[in-house]
Design a protein around this motif. Structure first.
Motif, short mmCIF file in Angstrom:
data_model
loop_
_atom_site.label_atom_id
_atom_site.label_comp_id
_atom_site.label_asym_id
_atom_site.label_seq_id
_atom_site.Cartn_x
_atom_site.Cartn_y
_atom_site.Cartn_z
N LYS A 209 0.83 -1.21 0.00
CA LYS A 209 0.00 0.00 0.00
C LYS A 209 0.87 1.26 0.00
O LYS A 209 0.58 2.23 -0.71
N GLU A 210 1.96 1.24 0.78
CA GLU A 210 2.82 2.42 0.86
C GLU A 210 3.49 2.71 -0.47
O GLU A 210 3.61 3.88 -0.88
N GLU A 213 0.97 4.19 -2.87
CA GLU A 213 0.71 5.58 -2.52
C GLU A 213 1.88 6.47 -2.94
O GLU A 213 1.68 7.60 -3.40
#
Length: 457
Positions: A209-210, A213
């Motif tokens: 997810k990081e 993003e």
């Protein structure tokens, strides 16, 4: 220091600290447990000796013989009176005779060191042959336990080193696995930077997810940079185009002056007026450009605060009525209503709309202030030439003019409403436009209302 190195170093150090603390806990727990277990055995032996001593007294058997029978294979037994004088001393080694613990009528146990040797001992109160209370002390050399402790210590030291090496290698593998997609993303960013183009990064949905993003943030940044660059290029081109016309006019009339200025008075007058007009136009355009640049630059003096909207608008309209030599009708209900604005930029914003109303109409200008529950509405209306419906969506675009010929006649630069939009954004003011051709135009400003009784003059 690289991020991977930091992760590896910090994780390894923290793991080693935890392992060392655990090993110390294991070592000292085992040591205390072993010594307490040995002392418990001595207590049981002491209890057995006391029972045998009671039997010996009943059968007139020597107490010393009983103690001799219960002597440890590597230890020392002694009985002392209240003056700490030994009554009986029996030892397997002569150097044990130096062991000396105080007399007590209470039972106690402890571990002691003597001449480089380690002992555990118990002291028990016992009734001797003469009926007095003596202290029976039993000592045991526990070298075998300390040999075990030494072995355990080295086992823990070696295991700590092995764990350190394993953790270091595992951290390296895990860190490389974690940072591999990050490094790939960095390589993509570098390649994008080397191309000097606004290239987007492909987002891998399998990434964490990081990382997704981060990729999305990079793409958004590239889009913002691209938009900013395109706007900057368009601004330069439009500004150059707008300045080109008056410069061309001035240059043309200057050539005419060179050729006919001394012989033809009509050419001289025409050229002087044209050059003067174009100079004023260039001056106005330059001022607009500077105003636009100033609005887009962060200003330390900008500060929104509760202001009496009616009082501020009254001051502006009163000044401009004199300049325009035209009536500005002001209507309001509550003169004390407070709006949250920056005084200087809001003053400039009002002047832009009032100036537009003056330029594109010949009738009076209406300003209406209306108080709502959470906002204050300010409408500026004129009865002028109006704006075609298809052009309303573009009027805040830089250098956009509905009718270039008509705008040139009125002195418009195409920057006024663009500057107004920026000023409104700074003050968090929304702008709505309604207009009909040959009927008029109305600009409605919606300002945040301050409900508290606060005012900054």
């Amino acid at each position: 220091m690289k991020l991977g190195t930091k992760i590896q170093l910090y994780t390894t150090v923290m793991t080693v600290i935890v392992v060392i603390l655990i090993n110390l806990f294991v070592y000292y727990s085992y040591k205390n447990f072993s010594l307490n277990a040995e002392m418990d055995q001595l207590e049981n032996r002491g209890a057995n000796i006391m029972e045998e001593l009671q039997k010996a007294n009943a059968n007139n058997v020597s107490s010393e013989a009983v103690l001799q029978a219960f002597l440890l294979s590597d230890g020392y037994v002694r009985v002392i009176d209240s003056e700490e004088d030994p009554v009986v001393r029996i030892a397997t080694e002569t150097e044990y005779a130096g062991l000396d613990e105080p007399y007590s009528t209470s039972q106690y146990k402890k571990s002691i060191s003597h001449e480089g040797m380690e002992f555990v001992m118990v002291s028990l109160p016992v009734i001797w042959d003469d009926g007095q209370v003596y202290s029976l002390q039993i000592y045991e050399n526990v070298y075998f336990l300390y040999d075990t402790f030494e072995v355990l210590k080295w086992i823990l030291v070696v295991s700590t080193l092995i764990i350190l090496a394993v953790i270091f290698l595992l951290n390296r593998v895990i860190t490389n696995a974690i940072l591999k997609p990050v490094n790939k993303l960095i390589d993509k960013m570098k390649k994008t930077d080397d191309t000097s183009k606004y290239t987007m990064i492909d987002i891998n949905q399998k990434d964490t997810k990081e990382l997704r993003e981060l990729s999305e943030a990079f793409n958004e940044m590239m889009m913002d940079l691209k938009t900013h660059d395109e706007n900057q290029q368009a601004f330069i081109m439009n500004a150059s185009h707008e300045l080109k016309t008056p410069i061309t006019v001035i240059s043309s009339y200057s050539q005419m002056l060179k050729r006919f200025g001394k012989t033809r008075e009509d050419v001289l007058d025409e050229s002087i007026h044209a050059i003067s007009d174009e100079t004023e136009r260039m001056k106005y355009l330059t001022e607009q450009l500077l105003s636009f640049a100033k609005v887009n630059r962060e200003d330390e003096t900008f500060q929104v605060e509760p202001i009496r909207i009616v009082k501020l608008i009254k001051n502006v309209t009163a000044r401009l009525e004199t300049v325009y030599d035209r009536q500005i009708e002001l209507a309001f209900y509550n003169g004390e209503v407070l709006g949250l604005v920056d005084v200087d930029t809001f003053d400039q914003l009002l002047k832009i709309f009032l100036d537009n109303a003056y330029k594109y109409s010949s009738d009076s200008i209406s300003v209406n202030i209306r108080e709502l529950e959470n906002n204050v509405e300010v409408t500026i209306a004129d009865k002028g030439i109006g704006i075609p419906e298809e052009d309303i969506g573009h009027i805040f675009t830089r250098f956009y003019r509905v009718d270039k010929a008509r705008a040139r006649k009125t002195g418009g630069s195409g920057l006024g409403l663009s500057i107004a939009q920026e000023l409104a954004n700074l003050n968090d003011i929304s702008i709505d436009v309604t207009s009909r051709v040959n009927v008029g135009t109305t600009f409605k400003l919606t300002i945040k209302k301050v409900k508290k009784n606060e005012e900054t003059e």
